[in-house]
Write a protein that holds these residues in place. Structure first.
Motif: not given
Length: 166
Positions: A111-122, A125-136
């Protein structure tokens, strides 16, 4: 000259058992397990970042114009993948070693891999995180909280039972 008196095997076993201390739950080990597992997840996500840097030609072309420097950067990124993966396994294994259950450590690392991958992507790489992602993500955090809180309660109950037996 002194003569040694040999104890029968039963007496030796009894004296060994008296000196043995029953393992009590150490909350420091649980905290260290959590921290090591978290660090393992961070290294796993950094490995993903290095992989994207090594293979995404559009990302590198934004910052580097020379082809030679781009190749050097790719080589460094590929080497960094191996280093980050090694560190991820090192810390994940330490977390599993200190945890009462390897499942707990594995879930925290994943799960920390999941979170930090999303954080580093944002971040990189300016990747966007949707509301659905935040709820999950909130559900995952809540599940982790419940899992760790339950684990600590179980271990506390076990240590209290061991103390009562003594």
């Amino acid at each position: 000259m002194k003569r040694e008196i040999k104890k029968p095997n039963n007496e030796i076993k009894k004296s060994i058992n008296k000196n043995e201390k029953k393992p009590l739950v150490n909350s420091t080990n649980l905290k260290l397990s959590f921290i090591y597992s978290l660090i393992g997840g961070v290294f796993a996500s950094l490995s993903s970042v290095c992989g994207k840097v090594a293979l995404d030609s559009q990302f590198l072309s934004q910052f580097i114009s020379s082809e030679n420097i781009e190749l050097i950067t790719r080589a460094i990124s590929i080497g960094s993948i191996f280093i980050c993966t090694t560190m991820q396994w090192r810390y994940a294994a330490k977390g599993m070693d200190l945890a009462n259950s390897t499942l707990t450590s594995t879930v925290i690392t994943t799960s920390s891999n999941f979170f930090f991958t999303a954080f580093f992507g944002w971040l990189f790489f300016q990747e966007q995180l949707s509301l659905k992602w935040w709820i999950g993500a909130l559900f995952i955090m809540f599940g982790l909280f419940l899992m760790n809180a339950d684990q600590e309660q179980i271990e506390t109950n076990k240590s209290e039972k061991l103390k009562k037996k003594d």
